[in-house]
Each structure stands twice: as C-alpha cells, then as structure tokens.
Write a protein that holds these residues in place. Sequence first.
Motif, PDB file in Angstrom:
ATOM      1  N   MET A 199      34.778 -16.378  52.990  1.00 41.61           N
ATOM      2  CA  MET A 199      34.139 -17.681  52.826  1.00 41.61           C
ATOM      3  C   MET A 199      34.131 -18.434  54.126  1.00 41.61           C
ATOM      4  SD  MET A 199      33.207 -17.749  49.687  1.00 41.61           S
ATOM      5  CE  MET A 199      32.812 -16.038  49.938  1.00 41.61           C
ATOM      6  N   CYS A 200      33.152 -19.115  54.281  1.00 40.30           N
ATOM      7  CA  CYS A 200      32.975 -19.853  55.550  1.00 40.30           C
ATOM      8  C   CYS A 200      34.060 -20.926  55.707  1.00 40.30           C
ATOM      9  CB  CYS A 200      31.616 -20.546  55.590  1.00 40.30           C
ATOM     10  SG  CYS A 200      30.241 -19.457  55.222  1.00 40.30           S
ATOM     11  N   ARG A 201      34.185 -21.393  56.897  1.00 33.61           N
ATOM     12  CA  ARG A 201      35.045 -22.539  57.219  1.00 33.61           C
ATOM     13  C   ARG A 201      34.185 -23.570  57.927  1.00 33.61           C
ATOM     14  NH1 ARG A 201      39.497 -21.873  54.343  1.00 33.61           N
ATOM     15  NH2 ARG A 201      37.609 -21.845  53.101  1.00 33.61           N
TER      16      ARG A 201
ATOM     17  N   VAL B  19      31.867 -21.726  60.811  1.00 29.89           N
ATOM     18  CA  VAL B  19      31.863 -20.280  61.068  1.00 29.89           C
ATOM     19  C   VAL B  19      31.544 -19.607  59.743  1.00 29.89           C
ATOM     20  CG1 VAL B  19      33.375 -20.286  63.078  1.00 29.89           C
ATOM     21  CG2 VAL B  19      34.399 -20.181  60.795  1.00 29.89           C
ATOM     22  N   ARG B  20      30.762 -18.517  59.801  1.00 30.12           N
ATOM     23  CA  ARG B  20      30.166 -17.989  58.568  1.00 30.12           C
ATOM     24  C   ARG B  20      30.677 -16.604  58.195  1.00 30.12           C
ATOM     25  NH1 ARG B  20      24.343 -15.630  57.406  1.00 30.12           N
ATOM     26  NH2 ARG B  20      24.374 -15.779  55.126  1.00 30.12           N
ATOM     27  N   SER B  21      30.961 -16.451  56.932  1.00 27.13           N
ATOM     28  CA  SER B  21      31.157 -15.146  56.310  1.00 27.13           C
ATOM     29  C   SER B  21      30.022 -15.016  55.295  1.00 27.13           C
ATOM     30  CB  SER B  21      32.516 -15.101  55.601  1.00 27.13           C
ATOM     31  OG  SER B  21      32.601 -13.980  54.774  1.00 27.13           O
ATOM     32  N   ALA B  22      29.005 -14.244  55.647  1.00 24.47           N
ATOM     33  CA  ALA B  22      27.811 -14.190  54.796  1.00 24.47           C
ATOM     34  C   ALA B  22      28.166 -13.655  53.411  1.00 24.47           C
ATOM     35  CB  ALA B  22      26.752 -13.303  55.437  1.00 24.47           C
ATOM     36  N   THR B  23      27.647 -14.312  52.399  1.00 24.38           N
ATOM     37  CA  THR B  23      27.771 -13.807  51.035  1.00 24.38           C
ATOM     38  C   THR B  23      26.982 -12.502  50.930  1.00 24.38           C
ATOM     39  OG1 THR B  23      28.003 -16.042  50.181  1.00 24.38           O
ATOM     40  CG2 THR B  23      27.263 -14.369  48.616  1.00 24.38           C
ATOM     41  N   VAL B  24      27.513 -11.552  50.160  1.00 22.91           N
ATOM     42  CA  VAL B  24      26.854 -10.257  50.000  1.00 22.91           C
ATOM     43  C   VAL B  24      25.402 -10.458  49.569  1.00 22.91           C
ATOM     44  CG1 VAL B  24      26.849  -8.109  48.663  1.00 22.91           C
ATOM     45  CG2 VAL B  24      29.018  -9.115  49.419  1.00 22.91           C
TER      46      VAL B  24
ATOM     47  N   ASN C 108      30.074 -24.270  52.098  1.00 24.87           N
ATOM     48  CA  ASN C 108      31.088 -23.218  51.997  1.00 24.87           C
ATOM     49  C   ASN C 108      31.169 -22.850  50.524  1.00 24.87           C
ATOM     50  OD1 ASN C 108      34.731 -23.426  52.072  1.00 24.87           O
ATOM     51  ND2 ASN C 108      33.432 -21.629  51.979  1.00 24.87           N
ATOM     52  N   GLY C 109      30.660 -21.658  50.216  1.00 24.98           N
ATOM     53  CA  GLY C 109      30.676 -21.249  48.819  1.00 24.98           C
ATOM     54  C   GLY C 109      29.541 -20.305  48.503  1.00 24.98           C
ATOM     55  N   LEU C 110      29.164 -20.242  47.255  1.00 26.41           N
ATOM     56  CA  LEU C 110      28.042 -19.383  46.864  1.00 26.41           C
ATOM     57  C   LEU C 110      27.512 -19.778  45.491  1.00 26.41           C
ATOM     58  CD1 LEU C 110      29.067 -17.166  44.528  1.00 26.41           C
ATOM     59  CD2 LEU C 110      30.220 -16.179  46.477  1.00 26.41           C
TER      60      LEU C 110
ATOM     61  N   THR D  79      18.695 -18.029  51.666  1.00 25.55           N
ATOM     62  CA  THR D  79      20.090 -18.012  51.219  1.00 25.55           C
ATOM     63  C   THR D  79      20.314 -19.087  50.157  1.00 25.55           C
ATOM     64  OG1 THR D  79      20.834 -19.622  52.853  1.00 25.55           O
ATOM     65  CG2 THR D  79      20.916 -17.305  53.514  1.00 25.55           C
ATOM     66  N   ASP D  80      21.422 -18.931  49.455  1.00 25.04           N
ATOM     67  CA  ASP D  80      21.798 -19.951  48.470  1.00 25.04           C
ATOM     68  C   ASP D  80      22.028 -21.301  49.155  1.00 25.04           C
ATOM     69  OD1 ASP D  80      24.083 -19.076  49.785  1.00 25.04           O
ATOM     70  OD2 ASP D  80      25.239 -18.646  47.963  1.00 25.04           O
ATOM     71  N   SER D  81      22.631 -21.266  50.338  1.00 22.03           N
ATOM     72  CA  SER D  81      22.911 -22.517  51.058  1.00 22.03           C
ATOM     73  C   SER D  81      21.612 -23.221  51.436  1.00 22.03           C
ATOM     74  CB  SER D  81      23.714 -22.239  52.331  1.00 22.03           C
ATOM     75  OG  SER D  81      24.879 -21.513  52.031  1.00 22.03           O
ATOM     76  N   ALA D  82      20.598 -22.447  51.858  1.00 28.36           N
ATOM     77  CA  ALA D  82      19.315 -23.041  52.237  1.00 28.36           C
ATOM     78  C   ALA D  82      18.644 -23.693  51.028  1.00 28.36           C
ATOM     79  CB  ALA D  82      18.405 -21.988  52.854  1.00 28.36           C
TER      80      ALA D  82
HETATM   81  N1  GLN Z   1      26.671 -18.366  50.641  1.00 32.46           N
HETATM   82  C1  GLN Z   1      26.609 -18.891  51.977  1.00 32.46           C
HETATM   83  C2  GLN Z   1      26.099 -17.854  52.950  1.00 32.46           C
HETATM   84  O1  GLN Z   1      25.881 -16.753  52.634  1.00 32.46           O
HETATM   85  C3  GLN Z   1      27.962 -19.439  52.425  1.00 32.46           C
HETATM   86  C4  GLN Z   1      28.968 -18.358  52.542  1.00 32.46           C
HETATM   87  C5  GLN Z   1      30.395 -18.794  52.629  1.00 32.46           C
HETATM   88  O2  GLN Z   1      30.803 -19.904  52.335  1.00 32.46           O
HETATM   89  N2  GLN Z   1      31.166 -17.843  53.002  1.00 32.46           N
HETATM   90  O3  GLN Z   1      25.919 -18.161  54.078  1.00 32.46           O
END
Ligand code: GLN
Length: 263
Positions: free
Chosen positions: A1-3, A100-105, A127-129, A155-158
């Motif tokens: 998950m992002c920070r 900083v990003r951890s892309a959701t699958v 930060n989430g999905l 993306t979900d965030s967009a």
């Molecule tokens: N779902 C969002 C993305 O893929 C945010 C991911 C996250 O919080 N790790 O960028």
Amino acid sequence: MCRHLAYLGPATSLAALIFEGANSLERQSWAPTMMRQGGTVNVDGFGVGWFPAAPDEARADVGSEADAPLLYRRTGPIWNDHGFAEMSTVVGTRAALAAVRSATVGMPISEEACAPFRHGRWLFSHNGLLPGWPDSATRLIETLPTAALATSGATDSALLWAWLRARLDAGDPPASAVRDLVGAAAQIPGSRLNLLLTDGSTVVASTWTHSLFVQSAPGRLMVSSEPLDTAEGWTEVPDASLLVATRDEIDITPIHPAPSRGR
Ligand code: GLN
C-alpha cells in the motif's frame, strides 16, 4: 500500500520533507513499518506536488491565489532517482503533498497513475483500493458528470479523483466532498480509502483502513501515513475519521458513511 504525506508550514526544502527522519517517506518506500492488508514495498513510482517558496524567504503569502503547485512524478522507486534527491535539497516549499506507490494488482505502472494528482490548486493522493475495480465501481462511475468520466483514468485512484474534482469544481467545500466520496466509495465492500487533499492552505484527509498520523506545532502541520521520525508529538488519527487541518488548527471527526463495512 502506498504511503503519503502532506505538509503546511514554514519554508523548508523538499529534501527535508521526503528524505529526512529515521522513517522518512523515502525509507518507507523500501521499509514501511505499518503496511496493512497487503503490499510490502512502495516501488512502483512516486510523486510530489508543491507550492514553491524559496527556503529562506520570509513570505506569508504562499497559499494565495497566485501560487499553483508544481508536480514531479516518476515510475520506479524513489531511491533510484539520484537527480531528484539532489534537486530536492534546493527546492523550497511551504506546502506539499508527496507519495510513494505500491500499485494495486492490475493497475498500470505509469506517471499518470502516481499520486499526487493535480487540478488547479488541488493536489490529491489515495492510499488504498477499490476491490473489483472497475466492475465494482459501476455505481460510482454512474454518478460522475460526463465531463469527468473522460478523465477518470486507468486506476481506481484516478476514478476517485475524477469524482472529487467534479465536486470541487462545483464549489463544494473540500471537507464535505471528501466525506461524501468516502461514503459513496465505501459502498464497495472492502474499499480502502485513505484520501489526502490539499490546496496549500488546508489539508483534508480520511482514514478508512490504513494508518495516518499527524504532528503539529504552531504554524506547522505534517500529516503522514507513518511517523517520519522518533520525535514526540505524533498522534495517530483513528480509523474511519475525517481530518481537516490548517497550519494552526486540526479537526478530527468520525465518518459514518456506510451501512456495511467489508474489510
Ligand atoms: N490503488 C491505488 C493504485 O494502484 C493505490 C495503491 C496503494 O495505496 N497502494 O495506485
């Protein structure tokens, strides 16, 4: 998950906000300490949006209409961008949002997918999905104005940002727009909705599953997914909360948006 983090306060450098501290945002990209529900590192990109100010400038007007935020986003881990690390030492700001990003699958790795998202004076991060996106988000998409649909992105965030942007453009107060967005998106079971929004004067943030901390001093506010250092004064924002803050005031209230809250 992002920070992510947001800062309002005296002029400082981007380097101080992003690279300094025993648990800096840069460190959280490879060794986060509070990742909940999946994700181990945040290596799929990073970004910072900031309202410029010379570091030694004693200006009181940052946050005025004249200032628009600048944006720097890259795919890949923040620690790999040595040029950014150097440049950030001489870039001054009184208000910034970084992530900083951890892309959701299933989500693309691209600059456009990295927070912060920018629109006029606004900077936004999620930060989430949304589980099951995009199919699960049909109802949310249906409530979007047609113009916003075109920019709802990949993306979900967009999508969340397109929804929020439409409300901000309609003149809604940012705090109620964020609260309403959490309410609408939380209808998707298992949604994780830590949102972060600033216009350089106010920060609005939600907690909905992930961690969030706040540290304040007179004229200075830091909101961050994790404490950035071991100093005193970091307060955890309870889950399911809305934070509305300026440099001098913090207001935290519970969010009760959804009849069912799947995790
Ligand atoms: N779902 C969002 C993305 O893929 C945010 C991911 C996250 O919080 N790790 O960028």
